[in-house]
Motif scaffolding. Sequence first.
Motif, short mmCIF file in Angstrom:
data_model
loop_
_atom_site.label_atom_id
_atom_site.label_comp_id
_atom_site.label_asym_id
_atom_site.label_seq_id
_atom_site.Cartn_x
_atom_site.Cartn_y
_atom_site.Cartn_z
N THR A 284 0.83 -1.20 0.00
CA THR A 284 0.00 0.00 0.00
C THR A 284 0.86 1.25 0.00
N VAL A 285 1.95 1.21 0.76
CA VAL A 285 2.88 2.34 0.76
C VAL A 285 3.44 2.56 -0.64
N THR A 286 3.83 1.46 -1.30
CA THR A 286 4.38 1.56 -2.65
C THR A 286 3.35 2.09 -3.63
N ALA A 287 2.12 1.58 -3.53
CA ALA A 287 1.05 2.03 -4.43
C ALA A 287 0.75 3.51 -4.22
N ALA A 288 0.81 3.96 -2.97
CA ALA A 288 0.61 5.39 -2.71
C ALA A 288 1.73 6.20 -3.33
N GLY A 289 2.93 5.65 -3.30
CA GLY A 289 4.08 6.36 -3.84
C GLY A 289 4.02 6.61 -5.33
N VAL A 290 3.29 5.75 -6.06
CA VAL A 290 3.15 5.95 -7.51
C VAL A 290 1.80 6.61 -7.83
N GLY A 291 1.11 7.10 -6.79
CA GLY A 291 -0.10 7.87 -7.01
C GLY A 291 -1.35 7.07 -7.26
N VAL A 292 -1.33 5.78 -6.90
CA VAL A 292 -2.48 4.92 -7.18
C VAL A 292 -3.19 4.49 -5.90
N GLY A 293 -2.44 4.07 -4.91
CA GLY A 293 -3.04 3.60 -3.66
C GLY A 293 -3.33 4.74 -2.71
N PRO A 294 -4.05 4.45 -1.61
CA PRO A 294 -4.31 5.47 -0.59
C PRO A 294 -3.06 5.76 0.22
N GLU A 295 -2.94 6.98 0.70
CA GLU A 295 -1.80 7.36 1.54
C GLU A 295 -1.88 6.62 2.87
N VAL A 296 -0.79 6.00 3.25
CA VAL A 296 -0.75 5.25 4.51
C VAL A 296 -0.37 6.20 5.64
N THR A 297 -1.22 6.23 6.67
CA THR A 297 -0.96 7.05 7.85
C THR A 297 -0.20 6.26 8.91
N ALA A 298 -0.62 5.01 9.11
CA ALA A 298 0.01 4.21 10.16
C ALA A 298 -0.29 2.74 9.96
N PHE A 299 0.56 1.91 10.53
CA PHE A 299 0.29 0.48 10.65
C PHE A 299 0.42 0.17 12.14
N ILE A 300 -0.70 -0.02 12.79
CA ILE A 300 -0.73 -0.13 14.24
C ILE A 300 -0.41 -1.56 14.66
N ARG A 301 0.71 -1.70 15.34
CA ARG A 301 1.13 -3.00 15.84
C ARG A 301 0.91 -3.04 17.35
N PRO A 302 0.65 -4.19 17.95
CA PRO A 302 0.68 -5.53 17.35
C PRO A 302 -0.64 -5.94 16.69
N GLU A 303 -1.65 -5.08 16.77
CA GLU A 303 -2.97 -5.48 16.26
C GLU A 303 -2.99 -5.69 14.75
N GLY A 304 -2.10 -4.99 14.02
CA GLY A 304 -2.08 -5.12 12.57
C GLY A 304 -3.14 -4.29 11.87
N TYR A 305 -3.56 -3.19 12.48
CA TYR A 305 -4.55 -2.31 11.87
C TYR A 305 -3.85 -1.39 10.87
N LEU A 306 -4.32 -1.37 9.64
CA LEU A 306 -3.79 -0.47 8.62
C LEU A 306 -4.67 0.79 8.59
N VAL A 307 -4.03 1.95 8.72
CA VAL A 307 -4.76 3.22 8.70
C VAL A 307 -4.30 4.02 7.50
N THR A 308 -5.25 4.42 6.65
CA THR A 308 -4.94 5.19 5.45
C THR A 308 -5.81 6.43 5.39
N ARG A 309 -5.40 7.37 4.57
CA ARG A 309 -6.25 8.53 4.31
C ARG A 309 -7.48 8.09 3.51
N PHE A 310 -8.59 8.66 3.82
CA PHE A 310 -9.82 8.41 3.08
C PHE A 310 -9.73 9.08 1.71
N ILE A 311 -9.93 8.31 0.66
CA ILE A 311 -9.88 8.87 -0.69
C ILE A 311 -11.24 9.49 -1.03
N VAL A 312 -11.23 10.76 -1.32
CA VAL A 312 -12.46 11.45 -1.71
C VAL A 312 -12.67 11.20 -3.20
#
Length: 313
Positions: A78-106
């Motif tokens: 997801t970080v890589t996809a965001a870097g090429v302008g396709v995926g959502p921007e990653v805000t955080a990866f919360i460990r140990p739970e494994g929650y992925l937090v991204t910016r909401f795409i409007v």
Amino acid sequence: MTDGEILRGELHHQLVAALHRLPELAGRELTLTALSGGITNRNFRVDADGTDQRWVIRLAGNDTHLLGISREVEHAATVTAAGVGVGPEVTAFIRPEGYLVTRFIVGEPVSAEAVHHPDTLRRVADSLRRIHDGPAIPGLFVPLRIVEAYRALAVARGVPIPPEYDRATDVARRIERALLADPIEPRPCHNDLLNANFIDDGRRIRIIDWEYAGMGDPFFDLGNFSINHELESDEDVLFLEAYDGSIDPRRLARLTLMRVVSDFREAMWGVLQQGVSTLDVDFVAYAAGSFDRLLRNASTPRFEHALAEVSGA
């Protein structure tokens, strides 16, 4: 939960506590709203008091590691996809739970009807090309080996293997022999291009849900998109021409074969989910539909021509 429903109760408290560990959300009152679109995971939009910014937090489904999913790989992809302008921007990866937090795409969903418009096909092709031409990501995606792993895991969980599996395996072996005659360099791939994973932000077709991402054959992505949206043969031509800039019959044939491979993976995913998922989804019917389409498409002259074209026979 249904789409648009506000999350409450114990899960709400659990997620809010995790989100409050992020500096930009610490101490804010948060509202979590269910998002639709997935049949493996749960996703919630996060609204915070005092800001008009919004986020999405993603919860893994039950035992999704059995489906070949690594949350660490999903995060990196997801970080890589965001870097090429396709995926959502990653805000955080919360460990140990494994929650992925991204910016909401409007943006707006890409409807099943809009996908067939030539301009949409060109824009999807552009987004996929950006991914495939981007930097390598961790993880490997070999669909026919994944199919075999799904079968073994399903058997271990007492899930009956449909009789169509043996016929599909015969088809897959013919495809694999043809592909071995025309090897292709692995590229970063999404590998799960369902309609719900596309958002039109007005500038580009954005792609979400990178849990199956890995290095693989880019034509699996092309075939996966094509079969999931039931593109006609002339639409496949337009789509590949937009992706490649020209039409090579051998590459078009490879796309055709990967449509069938995609359905095999999808069918066995549905079989394994019968022994894994706790969601209220008819995975028996889901698998049966994919097997039926696979065998139907593998019995056509178009399929036989594609086999011959790719193998050079």
